[in-house]
Write a protein that holds these residues in place. Structure first.
Motif, PDB file in Angstrom:
ATOM      1  N   GLY A 189       0.723  -1.088   0.101  1.00 13.99           N
ATOM      2  CA  GLY A 189       0.043   0.019   0.044  1.00 13.99           C
ATOM      3  C   GLY A 189       0.710   1.372   0.176  1.00 13.99           C
ATOM      4  O   GLY A 189       0.283   2.246   0.153  1.00 13.99           O
ATOM      5  N   ASP A 558      -7.205   6.118   7.722  1.00 14.07           N
ATOM      6  CA  ASP A 558      -6.864   5.687   6.477  1.00 14.07           C
ATOM      7  C   ASP A 558      -7.273   4.294   6.350  1.00 14.07           C
ATOM      8  O   ASP A 558      -6.470   3.523   6.931  1.00 14.07           O
ATOM      9  N   GLU A 559      -8.111   3.975   5.728  1.00  8.89           N
ATOM     10  CA  GLU A 559      -8.626   2.340   5.477  1.00  8.89           C
ATOM     11  C   GLU A 559      -7.557   1.528   4.970  1.00  8.89           C
ATOM     12  O   GLU A 559      -7.647   0.488   4.814  1.00  8.89           O
ATOM     13  N   ASN A 560      -6.916   2.407   4.130  1.00 12.75           N
ATOM     14  CA  ASN A 560      -5.942   1.650   3.084  1.00 12.75           C
ATOM     15  C   ASN A 560      -4.588   1.476   3.861  1.00 12.75           C
ATOM     16  O   ASN A 560      -3.580   0.671   3.167  1.00 12.75           O
ATOM     17  N   GLN A 601      -6.708  -7.288   1.221  1.00 13.02           N
ATOM     18  CA  GLN A 601      -6.798  -6.011   1.742  1.00 13.02           C
ATOM     19  C   GLN A 601      -7.618  -5.195   0.693  1.00 13.02           C
ATOM     20  O   GLN A 601      -8.467  -4.517   1.473  1.00 13.02           O
ATOM     21  N   GLU A 602      -7.178  -5.085  -0.470  1.00 14.55           N
ATOM     22  CA  GLU A 602      -7.978  -4.439  -1.454  1.00 14.55           C
ATOM     23  C   GLU A 602      -9.379  -4.807  -1.619  1.00 14.55           C
ATOM     24  O   GLU A 602     -10.184  -3.962  -1.747  1.00 14.55           O
ATOM     25  N   THR A 605     -11.528  -3.288   1.314  1.00 13.57           N
ATOM     26  CA  THR A 605     -11.666  -1.859   1.462  1.00 13.57           C
ATOM     27  C   THR A 605     -12.460  -1.437   0.237  1.00 13.57           C
ATOM     28  O   THR A 605     -13.240  -0.548   0.176  1.00 13.57           O
ATOM     29  N   THR A 606     -12.548  -2.250  -0.893  1.00 13.54           N
ATOM     30  CA  THR A 606     -13.219  -2.226  -2.156  1.00 13.54           C
ATOM     31  C   THR A 606     -14.856  -2.361  -1.640  1.00 13.54           C
ATOM     32  O   THR A 606     -15.590  -1.423  -2.019  1.00 13.54           O
TER      33      THR A 606
END
Length: 728
Positions: A189, A558-560, A601-602, A605-606
Motif C-alpha cells: 500500500g 486511512d482504511e488503506n 486487503q484491497e 476496502t473496495t
C-alpha cells in the motif's frame, strides 16, 4: 511625466505589458513607478477589486486620473495572471526537485536489486556445483574460525570497547540502509511516486522486525539529526529517553549511552525498555549518520530496580543516514527491533512480530514528522484559531502521552490499582499525586482535587475495520457517551477553582460542532475542538449553557493503511483554553492484530461501502460481493479503552463505581456499533447477520441518515427508504 513607447502587439508577455496601458490614440504608455506602487498597494489588500472600488481608486489617487477604469481592470487581471504563473512555476520547481531526488532513490534501489540478483545467481550456481560434486573431505579450519574468541576491545565498560562497538554498529547499519544486509520488500500500500513521501520497505526474513524508509526533506542534515535524536518528540510510544553518558569518539563523532522506555499499546501487555549505544558521525562524502544498537548483550545497563515494570527489548543496528542534496537532504531510516514477543499473550504476538506495525509507528512516523516540521518552517502550513504550529504539536504530544500514561499506569507516576482481584473486566487505577498543571499556570490550579481515577479495559474485536470504527466514534459522540458523565468531568475545567457539587441530569441536543485546529500534511492526524451542545433537565438551569468542549486528536483513519493504529483521544477543556491548559485525556485505541495479503486487503476496502448498506437488508440473500469468513482471513484487532475522572477525596468510591459502570456501557455501545459496521455482515463475536429491527441495524440507519443530512442531500428519500426498510 509618462513616457511614450512604440506600439506593441497584445500578444506580448504579461511580465512586460502589465506595466503599460493603452491610450485613446492606440499607443501603449508605460505606467510610472508611482502609479505601479499605488496599484500594488490596492492589489495587496484586494486582488480582485470591484468596479466601484476601481472608480474610487481613480478619485483618491490623482496620479491615476489619466488612466481609464477599463485599463485598471486589465492591469489587475494581468497582475493576477502573473501571480498565478509565479506560484505555478514555484510549484513545478518543487515537484521537479522532488522527482529528481525520487529518481535518484529509485536508481539506487534498482542497483541494489541488480546486485542482489547477481548474488543469488552466484549462490545458485555454487549450490548446483556442490550438489553435483560429492564432498570428499571436511575442512576443519571453519570450526577454528567460528571458535575464535571475540576481540577484547568489545568490552562495553571502557571507551575503547565502546568505540569498537560503535564502528561495528556503523558498518552493519550502513549495510542495512543501502539495502545489502537484509532482504527488503516493498511495504504494501506504499507505492513510490510523485505524491508519496518516500520509499518504504520491510523485511520479514530477519531476526526480529525491520522497516526501512527513504525520503526527501527540505532541511539541513544537522537539523534533521537533531529532530530525530529527540525520539520522544515524534515517537508517541516513547515514554522517556535519557542520555546517561556522552563522550567524543576521537574522529569528530560522539558516543552516547541511552536508556529509553516504550509504552505498552494495551493493558494486556507490559511496557518495553532499551539500553543502547548511539553513535553520531560524518562520512567522507558529507553524509551524517546516527546509528544505534542495544548493549544488553554486553552486560551494561541502568539499575535493574528502575526497570522492574518493563521487558527489555533489543535494538539491532538501526539509525538514520542523512545525505545532503539540492533543496534539502535525503534520509534513509532503518528500524530493526526484537520486541520479545514471548512476553505477551499469544493473541497479541502478531502485533510484536509485525514489521508493518513497526514501520507505521516508528519508521514512517519519523519521516512524516520531519517533513511536517519542514513544511511549518517554510510557512506552507496554516492552522486555525490563531495557534502556532509548535503549540499544536505540544497539544498533540500531551494528549498522546496522557492517554498512554492512563493505559500503562506506572507506579513511579503515582498509579495504584483499586480492588485488583483479577476478576473485574474493567480495571480501576487511582493516582492521588497526578499533576494537571499545564506550565506553572496558577489560574488553572486543581489542588482541591483528591486525585485522578482511571477506568480502563481491553477487548478483542473481529470482522470490523479499526479506521471505520474510529471514524464512527469521532463523528457520533452521542451514540456511545453519557452527557451527564462528560459534564461532570468538563465542569472542573470551567473558569474558577471550585468543585463540581455532583452530577445533574442533562441531555445531549444532538448537535456536535467540529472546529479544526490543524492536521498533518497527509491528514493522518487531525487535531480539533469539539463542541457538544446540551441542556439541563433542571428548571433552574434551563437558561444556562451546558455546552461541553473537547480537545480531540484522531489518527489512523486511512482504511488503506497497512499496520496502522487507529486512535481517538480527547480531553475536556474550557472554551477559551490557553496554550498551557491542563489536560486529562481519555479515548480509544484499536490495533489490527493480523496482516492480510495485499489482494485481500484491497477486496475488503473496495467492498466496505457495499457491506455497510447490505447489512440493512432483511430477508434478502447474502451479498455475494462481501468477503465471507471461508474465503478470506478474518480481521482481528484489540480495542483498548481508558477514561480518566477527577474526584474529591470523600467521593472516591462513588466515582469509582460510576466510572466502572460508565466504561461498561461504553464497551456495550462499541460492541453494538462494531456489529453494525462489520464489513462481513458478522458480529465481532461471529454472530448471525443483522436483523432489520435489531438495535445495531437501527444505529447504523441513524448514522447513515445523519451523514446524508450533513451533506445537504434531500432527507425525504432517505426517510422513505428507512420507513420501507423498517416495514420489511
Amino acid at each position: 511625466m509618462a513616457m511614450e513607447v512604440a506600439p506593441l502587439h497584445r500578444e506580448s508577455s504579461s511580465s512586460g505589458s502589465i506595466n503599460k496601458h493603452l491610450t485613446d490614440d492606440g499607443k501603449y504608455v508605460r505606467y510610472t513607478a508611482e502609479q505601479v506602487e499605488a496599484l500594488e498597494r490596492v492589489y495587496a489588500e484586494c486582488p480582485k477589486p470591484s468596479s466601484l472600488r476601481r472608480q474610487q481608486l481613480i478619485r483618491e489617487c490623482p496620479i491615476l486620473a489619466n488612466i481609464e477604469p477599463k485599463q485598471i481592470k486589465v492591469w489587475f487581471q494581468n497582475r493576477r495572471c502573473r501571480e498565478k504563473q509565479r506560484k505555478e512555476s514555484s510549484r513545478l520547481q518543487t515537484v521537479n526537485r522532488k522527482l529528481t531526488a525520487m529518481n535518484k532513490l529509485l536508481m539506487e534501489e534498482n542497483d541494489r536489486l541488480q546486485k542482489q540478483v547477481s548474488q543469488l545467481v552466484c549462490e545458485n550456481g555454487f549450490m548446483r556445483q556442490q550438489l553435483q560434486t560429492a564432498p570428499t573431505a571436511t575442512d576443519a579450519s571453519c570450526d577454528s574460525v567460528v571458535a575464535t574468541p571475540q576481540h577484547s576491545l568489545r568490552d562495553a565498560n571502557n571507551p575503547a570497547g565502546l568505540l569498537s562497538i560503535a564502528e561495528e554498529t556503523l558498518s552493519e547499519f550502513l549495510a542495512k540502509a543501502t539495502g545489502t544486509a537484509l532482504e527488503w520488500v516493498q511495504m504494501p500500500g506504499m507505492k513510490p511516486g510523485p505524491d508519496s513521501i518516500g520509499i518504504f520497505s520491510i523485511s520479514q526474513r530477519c531476526g526480529g522486525v525491520a522497516a526501512r524508509a527513504c525520503g526527501l526533506v527540505s532541511l539541513e542534515p544537522k537539523k534533521i539529526a537533531e529532530i530525530l535524536k529527540d525520539r520522544s518528540s515524534w515517537f508517541r510510544d516513547c515514554r522517556n529517553l535519557e542520555v546517561f553518558t556522552m563522550f567524543p569518539a576521537g574522529n569528530g563523532g560522539t558516543i552516547e549511552l541511552v536508556y529509553s522506555q516504550i509504552y505498552a499499546p494495551t493493558t494486556l501487555a507490559p511496557a518495553r525498555d532499551m539500553w543502547t549505544l548511539r553513535y553520531t558521525t560524518s562520512l567522507e562524502n558529507g553524509s551524517l549518520v546516527v546509528c544505534e544498537r542495544s548493549l544488553s548483550g554486553y552486560g551494561a545497563g541502568p539499575d535493574a530496580a528502575a526497570a522492574a515494570q518493563f521487558v527489555r527489548a533489543e535494538m539491532l543496528p538501526s539509525g538514520y543516514l542523512i545525505r545532503p542534496c539540492e533543496g534539502g537532504s535525503i534520509i534513509h531510516i532503518v528500524d530493526h527491533l526484537n520486541l520479545q514477543a514471548w512476553s505477551v499473550p499469544e493473541v497479541l504476538r502478531p502485533l510484536y512480530e509485525s514489521s508493518k506495525a513497526v514501520a507505521q509507528k516508528m519508521t514512517i512516523a519519523a519521516l512524516r514528522y520531519v517533513r511536517q516540521v519542514a513544511h511549518e518552517t517554510s510557512g506552507e502550513v496554516v492552522y486555525g484559531l490563531g495557534r502556532q504550529p509548535a503549540v499544536l504539536r505540544t497539544f498533540n504530544q500531551r494528549l498522546s502521552r496522557g492517554f498512554n500514561d492512563a493505559i500503562n499506569g506506572f507506579n513511579d507516576d503515582g498509579w495504584s490499582l483499586m480492588n485488583a482481584d483479577g476478576a473485574e473486566d474493567v480495571i480501576i487505577a487511582v493516582n492521588s499525586t497526578k499533576n494537571l498543571i499545564g506550565a506553572n499556570n496558577s489560574a488553572h490550579s486543581l489542588s482541591f482535587l483528591g486525585g485522578i481515577l482511571c477506568a480502563k479495559a481491553s477487548m478483542l474485536l473481529q470482522n470490523v475495520h479499526p479506521a471505520v470504527l474510529v471514524c464512527f466514534l469521532r463523528e457520533h459522540h452521542a451514540e456511545w457517551a453519557d452527557f451527564s458523565v462528560d459534564a461532570y468531568s468538563a465542569a472542573l475545567w470551567k473558569a474558577g477553582s471550585y468543585a463540581y457539587p455532583g452530577m445533574r441530569p442533562m441531555r445531549f441536543t444532538g448537535s456536535q460542532i467540529t472546529m479544526p485546529l490543524g492536521h498533518t500534511i497527509e491528514q493522518e492526524d487531525l487535531l480539533e475542538v469539539i463542541r457538544l451542545e446540551g441542556h439541563s433537565f433542571a428548571q433552574e438551569d434551563a437558561f444556562v449553557s451546558q455546552d461541553i468542549h473537547l480537545l480531540q486528536i484522531c489518527s489512523g483513519i486511512d482504511e488503506n493503511a497497512v499496520g496502522a493504529c487507529s486512535e481517538l483521544v480527547f480531553a475536556p477543556i474550557d472554551e477559551t483554553f490557553p496554550d498551557d491548559a491542563p489536560l486529562l485525556p481519555s479515548g480509544f485505541r484499536i490495533i489490527s492484530l493480523e496482516s492480510k495479503a495485499k489482494d485481500t486487503q484491497e477486496v475488503l476496502t473496495t467492498n466496505c461501502t457495499l457491506d455497510l448498506t447490505s447489512s440493512l437488508e432483511a430477508g434478502l440473500a447474502i451479498n455475494h460481493t462481501a468477503v465471507d469468513g471461508s474465503s478470506c482471513h478474518s480481521l482481528r484487532s484489540v480495542l483498548t479503552i481508558a477514561f480518566q475522572f477527577p474526584f474529591e477525596s470523600n467521593l472516591q468510591d462513588n466515582v469509582a463505581t460510576m466510572a466502572r459502570q460508565y466504561v461498561r456501557s461504553v464497551i456495550s455501545s462499541v460492541q453494538r456499533v462494531a456489529m453494525a459496521i462489520s464489513p462481513s455482515g458478522l458480529s465481532p463475536v461471529l454472530g448471525p447477520k443483522l436483523s432489520a429491527g435489531s438495535p445495531e441495524a437501527l444505529t447504523l440507519a441513524h448514522w447513515i441518515c445523519q451523514s446524508h443530512s450533513r451533506c445537504q442531500f434531500s432527507s425525504l428519500p432517505i426517510r422513505q427508504g428507512l420507513t420501507c426498510w423498517r416495514q420489511l
